[in-house]
Design an enzyme around this catalytic site. Structure first.
Site, PDB file in Angstrom:
ATOM      1  N   HIS A 125       0.825  -1.211   0.000  1.00 31.75           N
ATOM      2  CA  HIS A 125       0.000   0.000   0.000  1.00 31.75           C
ATOM      3  C   HIS A 125       0.864   1.267   0.000  1.00 31.75           C
ATOM      4  O   HIS A 125       0.582   2.242  -0.692  1.00 31.75           O
ATOM      5  CB  HIS A 125      -0.919  -0.051   1.226  1.00 31.75           C
ATOM      6  CG  HIS A 125      -1.685   1.205   1.465  1.00 31.75           C
ATOM      7  ND1 HIS A 125      -1.314   2.113   2.426  1.00 31.75           N
ATOM      8  CD2 HIS A 125      -2.789   1.713   0.873  1.00 31.75           C
ATOM      9  CE1 HIS A 125      -2.164   3.123   2.418  1.00 31.75           C
ATOM     10  NE2 HIS A 125      -3.073   2.906   1.485  1.00 31.75           N
ATOM     11  N   GLU A 155       2.184   1.833  -3.403  1.00 38.38           N
ATOM     12  CA  GLU A 155       1.128   2.400  -4.250  1.00 38.38           C
ATOM     13  C   GLU A 155       1.099   3.927  -4.095  1.00 38.38           C
ATOM     14  O   GLU A 155       1.072   4.663  -5.081  1.00 38.38           O
ATOM     15  CB  GLU A 155      -0.233   1.800  -3.857  1.00 38.38           C
ATOM     16  CG  GLU A 155      -1.432   2.497  -4.492  1.00 38.38           C
ATOM     17  CD  GLU A 155      -2.615   2.616  -3.541  1.00 38.38           C
ATOM     18  OE1 GLU A 155      -2.949   1.613  -2.881  1.00 38.38           O
ATOM     19  OE2 GLU A 155      -3.190   3.713  -3.442  1.00 38.38           O
ATOM     20  N   HIS A 156       1.118   4.401  -2.854  1.00 43.87           N
ATOM     21  CA  HIS A 156       1.110   5.843  -2.617  1.00 43.87           C
ATOM     22  C   HIS A 156       2.299   6.529  -3.289  1.00 43.87           C
ATOM     23  O   HIS A 156       2.175   7.614  -3.833  1.00 43.87           O
ATOM     24  CB  HIS A 156       1.183   6.126  -1.104  1.00 43.87           C
ATOM     25  CG  HIS A 156      -0.152   6.241  -0.456  1.00 43.87           C
ATOM     26  ND1 HIS A 156      -0.536   7.359   0.229  1.00 43.87           N
ATOM     27  CD2 HIS A 156      -1.183   5.383  -0.392  1.00 43.87           C
ATOM     28  CE1 HIS A 156      -1.771   7.178   0.712  1.00 43.87           C
ATOM     29  NE2 HIS A 156      -2.166   5.994   0.345  1.00 43.87           N
ATOM     30  N   GLU A 203      -4.514   8.072   7.215  1.00 43.31           N
ATOM     31  CA  GLU A 203      -5.382   7.079   6.577  1.00 43.31           C
ATOM     32  C   GLU A 203      -5.649   5.926   7.545  1.00 43.31           C
ATOM     33  O   GLU A 203      -6.775   5.443   7.666  1.00 43.31           O
ATOM     34  CB  GLU A 203      -4.738   6.572   5.280  1.00 43.31           C
ATOM     35  CG  GLU A 203      -5.689   5.750   4.425  1.00 43.31           C
ATOM     36  CD  GLU A 203      -5.059   5.269   3.119  1.00 43.31           C
ATOM     37  OE1 GLU A 203      -3.924   5.685   2.800  1.00 43.31           O
ATOM     38  OE2 GLU A 203      -5.717   4.472   2.427  1.00 43.31           O
TER      39      GLU A 203
END
Lengths: 422, 419
Positions: A67, A70-71, A143
Site C-alpha cells: 500500500h 502504491e502511494h 489514513e
C-alpha cells in the site's frame, strides 16, 4: 491474441501474453465514450515474505508495504505527481491495494493516449527518496487513523481474527503506524523490482477499441525488462478449523454491527461453479425473500437484508454476512436454524428463482467499463476468467448446490464478530 | 441518444431517454413535495411504508419474490433534499430482454410493479396497515439515531444544520424522533392521498425502449387514475448570514472532522458555472489548492476537499485531521480562500479545473442513474441545457469571473468534531 466470448450477453475479450511476460486483456465495448485502463501487479498486503527470483534472497518486509508503494508510485523525478498530471488532463485516475493485488487505473472520455502515456510511464519509473518516503508516513498515518475509526473495518479485521490463527490476510492493508515507520526507500525498491516485473502484472483495457491497435499502443509504451522467473511467496501454512467463535469490540455506533462468517476449507476446488453456488446459497439463506429475513424484519431484529460476500484466493476463502441489529446473537442463532432447515429441504422453485436473480446480478456487472475491467483484473489474479460466471451458470444444479451447502455452511466453521455500543 | 419529455397530464411528466449503452433498463418515479418541519418526518416514513406492500403484492416478501423472478430486478426507494423541496424517489432496474436466456416482457412488468408500489399501497380499513406503520416508525427511529455512525457525513450534516437553523434546508431529511412518535397510520394515509393528488410527478425511463412505451405507461391503471394538478413547491430562500460562527462538538473519534460552510453571495450571470470552476480549483481534486496544501505540502489530512451545493449557493470544505492540528489546518484553509480572492491561481489551474468538470459532464450519458438525475435537475430548475451547451458554458468561464465569485465568498460556519 486469444479470443474468449460470451454469446449470451454479447461481449468478447482478447487476451495476449507479451514476450516480457505481461498479460494484456482487451474488452472492446461499442457505443460507449468512456474508456478504462487498469494495470495491476500481483502484489498485495499478504505478500510480506518472499524469495527474490534473481538473487534467491529471502526477504521479509514490514506490514503495509504494498500500500505504501502504491502511494509513492505517483511521485516523479521531475518533481511532478502523476496523479496531478492525469487529473489535469480531465482524467479520473486512482490506485488501490487489496490483499493480493495493487492496481493503477484511470477512466476517461478524452485525452486517452496522453493519459496512457502518463500511466505507463509512472508505473514503470519509480522514484523514491529518503525525503519523499518520510513525508508519506504522515499521510498514511492519517489514513490508518481513518480506518481505526471505521466500525466496518474493525468488524472485518476481527472476523478474520476469528477465522484464522495465522494467515497473511490478517495483516491490515495499510499496516500500522509502527510497521510503516520501518519502511525506507530500499525496501520499496526491493519490492518494486520483484513484483513490478511485467511477468507478475496484467493490464486490462475496456472501451471502444480496435484490439490490434490498442495492443500495439500498449507495446509501444513498454520499457523493456527481463522476463523474470516466478516469485516464490511464503505464507503461513493454511490451518484447519477456526481460531475463535466470537470476538467483540466496543465503539461509538448507534446499534451493534455484526459479521457472521463461514470459513471455506475447500480451497482451489472448481472455483467458479462453487462461487455461483455460494452466491445462490447466500441469497436463499438471508436474501430479501428468505424466511429468515422475513422473521428478523418482523421481529425488528434486522432493518435491511445482510450484505453478502464471498472472498477467495488460493490462500483463504470465506463467506461473510454483515448487518446491523440490536441482538446479533439471536440473529446468528436464527441463521443457523435456517441453514439446517435448508439442508433438510431445499425447495426447487425457490432455488430456480434465486438462480435467475444471481444471473441478473452477473449481467448488471457489464453495464460499466469500470466494473468490467476491474472484474477481469481481479479474476485474473484469482486464476479465473470472468465470462465463466455467465457460461458456467447453467451447470450449477440444485444437487451440486446442496453439496456445497453441506461443505461450506458448517456450524463448526461459523464465527461472529460484533462491534457493540460503547 | 434520444431524450423526450411528454406531459401526461398537467403536473405529471414522462421523460424517456433512449440509449443502447447498457444491459439494463432503469425506471424512476419522483414525487416532489415542499420541505417543511411539519412534513419532513412524514415524507421519510412514506418512503419506508410504500415499499412494504401493495394491494396486489401485500407483503415485502411477495414484492421480493416478483423482483427475483425478474432476474433479480433491483428496487430502491428513498428520500432526498432538493434545495427547499423534497423528493421521494423510486427506482427499478431490470435486465433488457436482449440479454436474457429467454424472451420475457420485463420492461412492462417493471413498470407495472413500480407504479403499483408508488400508487397502489396496501390499505386496510381506510388507512395504512397498522403493523407496517408501527414497524417502519421503529426502523426510521433507528435510522435517525444512526446519523452519528458515519462521522464524516455526520459532521457535514451538522454544519449545514447550523448554517440553516430554523430554515427548510437545515432540516434532516429523515426527520425527527419527537415528530415521529405522534404520526398515526390514518394521518399518514391521509397525508399520502394529499401528496398523490397534489405533488409534482416525474417518471423516467432509460434504456433500449420499444416504440409503444409511452402507451404502456399511459394505459397503466395506476397512471390513468391520477388527476391533473397545480404544482405547489417552495421557492428557494436565500439569505446571507453576516455573523461567522464556530461550533465544536465532542464524540469518541481518533480523527477530527473539520467542516467549513461558505456562502457564495454574488448574483452574477452564469454564477453556477463560474462557481463550479472556483470550487474545483479550491477543493475539487488532486490538483486543488486544498489537496495540494493541506494534504500534500503540510501532510495534515488524508481526506480533504470541497463540495458545491448549487441550489443553495454554498461551498462546504471538509477535512479529516488530527485533533491537535485544528488551528493549523484552519489557518491553511483560510489562506487558500484568500489566495483565491487575490487571484493567486494560474490559467493552467483554470484549464485543469475545466477539464475535470468537462470529464464529469461527458460521464453523464455513461451512467443511467446519473443521466436521469441530470435531466431531473434540469426539470426542477426549469431549464433545458444539453450536455454540449453545459460544456460550452464551462469553457467560457474567465479568471476575472472566478475572482469575482471568490470575493463574494463569505465564511458562514466552522464546525469541528473532536474528542
Amino acid at each position: 491474441m486469444k479470443l474468449i466470448e460470451s454469446t449470451r450477453i454479447k461481449e468478447k475479450a482478447y487476451i495476449e501474453k507479451l514476450e516480457n511476460g505481461l498479460t494484456v486483456i482487451i474488452i472492446p465495448k461499442e457505443n460507449t465514450k468512456k474508456k478504462y485502463v487498469i494495470w495491476g501487479t500481483h502484489f498485495g498486503s499478504i505478500d510480506n515474505r518472499f524469495i527474490m527470483p534473481k538473487t534467491n534472497e529471502e526477504v521479509f518486509v514490514p506490514d503495509g508495504v504494498a500500500h505504501f508503494l502504491e502511494h509513492k508510485m505517483f511521485e516523479q523525478e521531475n518533481g511532478k505527481n502523476s496523479l496531478d498530471v492525469l487529473m489535469s488532463l480531465g482524467v479520473d485516475a486512482n490506485a488501490y491495494t487489496t490483499n493480493n493485488h495493487t492496481a493503477y487505473l484511470f477512466e476517461t472520455t478524452n485525452n486517452f493516449y496522453e493519459a496512457l502515456d502518463e500511466l505507463m510511464d509512472y508505473v514503470q519509473h519509480p522514484y523514491f527518496t529518503d525525503e519523499n518516503v518520510e513525508k508519506e508516513k504522515g499521510i498514511i498515518a492519517q489514513e490508518i487513523g481513518m480506518y481505526d475509526d471505521d466500525p466496518g473495518w474493525q468488524l472485518y479485521m476481527n472476523a478474520l481474527d476469528c477465522m484464522y490463527k495465522e494467515n497473511a490476510i490478517k495483516i491490515d492493508i495499510a499496516g500500522t503506524v509502527e510497521s510503516i515507520s520501518k519502511i525506507d526507500k530500499d525496501v520499496l525498491y526491493k519490492c518494486y523490482n520483484t513484483f513490478y516485473n511485467p511477468s507478475n502484472m496484467a493490464l486490462v483495457v475496456c472501451g471502444e477499441f480496435n484490439p490490434e491497435e490498442i495492443l500495439q499502443e500498449i507495446k509501444n509504451r513498454i520499457v523493456e525488462k527481463e522476463n523474470q522467473a516466478e516469485i516464490k511467496r511464503i505464507y503461513p501454512e493454511s490451518e484447519k478449523g477456526i481460531n475463535k467463535k466470537y470476538k467483540e469490540t466496543k465503539m461509538q455506533v448507534s446499534k451493534p454491527i455484526f459479521l457472521i462468517g463461514f470459513k471455506d476449507e475447500t480451497l482451489g476446488k472448481d472455483k467458479i461453479k462453487k462461487h455461483i453456488a455460494i452466491e445462490i446459497l447466500m441469497n436463499m439463506l438471508v436474501g430479501k425473500s428468505s424466511a429468515f429475513y422475513k422473521n428478523m424484519y418482523d421481529e425488528g431484529l434486522l432493518l435491511a437484508p445482510l450484505d453478502m460476500d464471498y472472498e477467495y484466493t488460493d490462500n483463504y476463502a470465506h463467506v461473510m454476512l454483515t448487518g446491523q441489529s440490536k441482538n446479533p446473537k439471536k440473529v446468528q442463532e436464527e441463521l443457523l436454524k435456517e441453514m439446517n432447515n435448508l439442508k433438510q429441504n431445499m425447495d426447487s422453485q425457490y432455488f430456480e428463482r434465486i438462480k435467475k436473480k444471481v444471473y441478473g446480478d452477473y449481467v448488471v456487472e457489464y453495464n460499466s467499463v469500470a466494473d468490467i475491467a476491474r472484474m477481469f483484473l481481479s479474476d485474473y489474479f484469482k486464476g479465473v476468467n470472468s465470462f465463466d460466471y455467465i457460461e458456467q451458470y447453467n451447470e450449477v444444479s440444485i444437487e451440486y448446490t446442496k453439496e456445497i451447502l453441506k461443505e461450506i455452511f458448517d456450524e463448526k466453521n461459523c464465527i461472529m464478530s460484533v462491534v457493540n455500543i460503547k | 441518444m434520444i431524450n423526450e419529455t411528454i406531459e401526461l397530464k398537467q403536473g405529471i411528466k414522462f421523460h424517456k431517454i433512449e440509449t443502447n449503452k447498457f444491459k439494463t433498463n432503469l425506471l424512476a418515479i419522483f414525487l416532489n413535495v415542499p420541505l417543511t418541519r411539519q412534513n419532513v418526518t412524514k415524507n421519510a416514513l412514506l418512503a419506508a411504508i410504500l415499499r412494504r406492500g401493495t394491494n396486489n403484492m401485500p407483503t415485502q416478501e411477495i414484492i421480493s419474490k416478483n423482483l427475483e423472478e425478474m432476474y433479480g430486478a433491483g428496487f430502491d426507494c428513498g428520500i432526498e433534499k432538493n434545495g427547499d423541496n423534497q423528493t421521494i424517489k423510486f427506482y427499478l432496474e431490470s435486465i433488457n430482454d436482449e440479454f436474457l436466456p429467454q424472451k420475457e416482457e420485463l420492461l412492462k412488468r417493471s413498470f407495472d410493479i413500480l407504479f403499483d408500489i408508488a400508487f397502489n399501497p396496501l390499505v386496510e380499513n381506510g388507512k395504512f396497515k397498522e403493523e407496517y406503520v408501527k414497524g417502519e416508525k421503529e426502523n426510521l427511529k433507528q435510522i435517525i439515531e444512526g446519523k452519528i455512525d458515519n462521522k464524516g457525513a455526520y459532521a457535514m450534516e451538522r454544519c449545514i444544520e447550523e448554517m440553516y437553523k430554523n430554515k427548510a434546508y437545515g432540516l434532516y431529511k429523515y426527520g425527527y424522533i419527537e415528530d415521529l412518535e405522534n404520526i398515526t397510520s390514518e394521518e399518514l394515509y391521509n397525508y399520502y392521498k394529499e401528496v398523490i393528488k397534489t405533488c409534482k410527478i416525474d417518471i423516467f425511463v432509460s434504456g433500449i425502449l420499444p416504440k409503444d412505451i409511452e402507451k404502456t405507461v399511459k394505459e397503466n391503471e395506476n397512471i390513468s387514475k391520477l388527476q391533473e394538478r397545480k404544482i405547489k413547491l417552495n421557492e428557494e430562500q436565500k439569505d446571507i448570514n453576516n455573523e461567522e460562527k464556530t461550533v465544536e462538538e465532542s464524540m469518541d473519534v481518533t480523527q477530527g472532522k473539520l467542516v467549513l460552510g461558505l456562502d457564495v453571495t454574488s448574483n452574477m450571470e452564469n454564477l453556477s458555472y463560474i462557481t463550479m470552476c472556483y470550487n474545483t480549483i479550491l477543493g475539487g481534486g488532486a490538483n486543488s489548492k486544498m489537496f495540494q496544501n493541506v494534504r500534500e505540502k503540510a501532510s495534515l489530512a488524508y481526506t480533504v476537499g470541497s463540495n458545491y451545493l448549487k441550489r443553495k449557493q454554498n461551498i462546504i470544505i471538509r477535512a479529516g485531521i488530527e485533533i491537535q492540528n485544528y488551528e493549523k489546518a484552519l489557518e491553511i484553509i483560510k489562506k487558500q480562500l484568500e489566495d483565491m480572492k487575490n487571484g493567486n491561481f494560474t490559467e493552467e489551474d483554470i484549464q485543469n479545473a475545466k477539464n475535470l468538470i468537462i470529464a464529469t459532464i461527458e460521464n453523464i450519458p455513461e451512467e443511467q442513474d446519473t443521466e436521469i438525475s441530470y435531466y431531473f435537475g434540469q426539470e426542477l430548475a426549469g431549464t433545458n441545457i444539453s450536455t454540449k451547451e453545459y460544456e460550452e458554458k464551462i469553457q467560457s468561464v474567465t479568471k476575472d469571473q472566478i475572482i469575482e465569485v471568490a470575493k463574494s465568498v463569505k465564511l458562514n460556519t466552522v464546525y469541528f468534531l473532536r474528542n
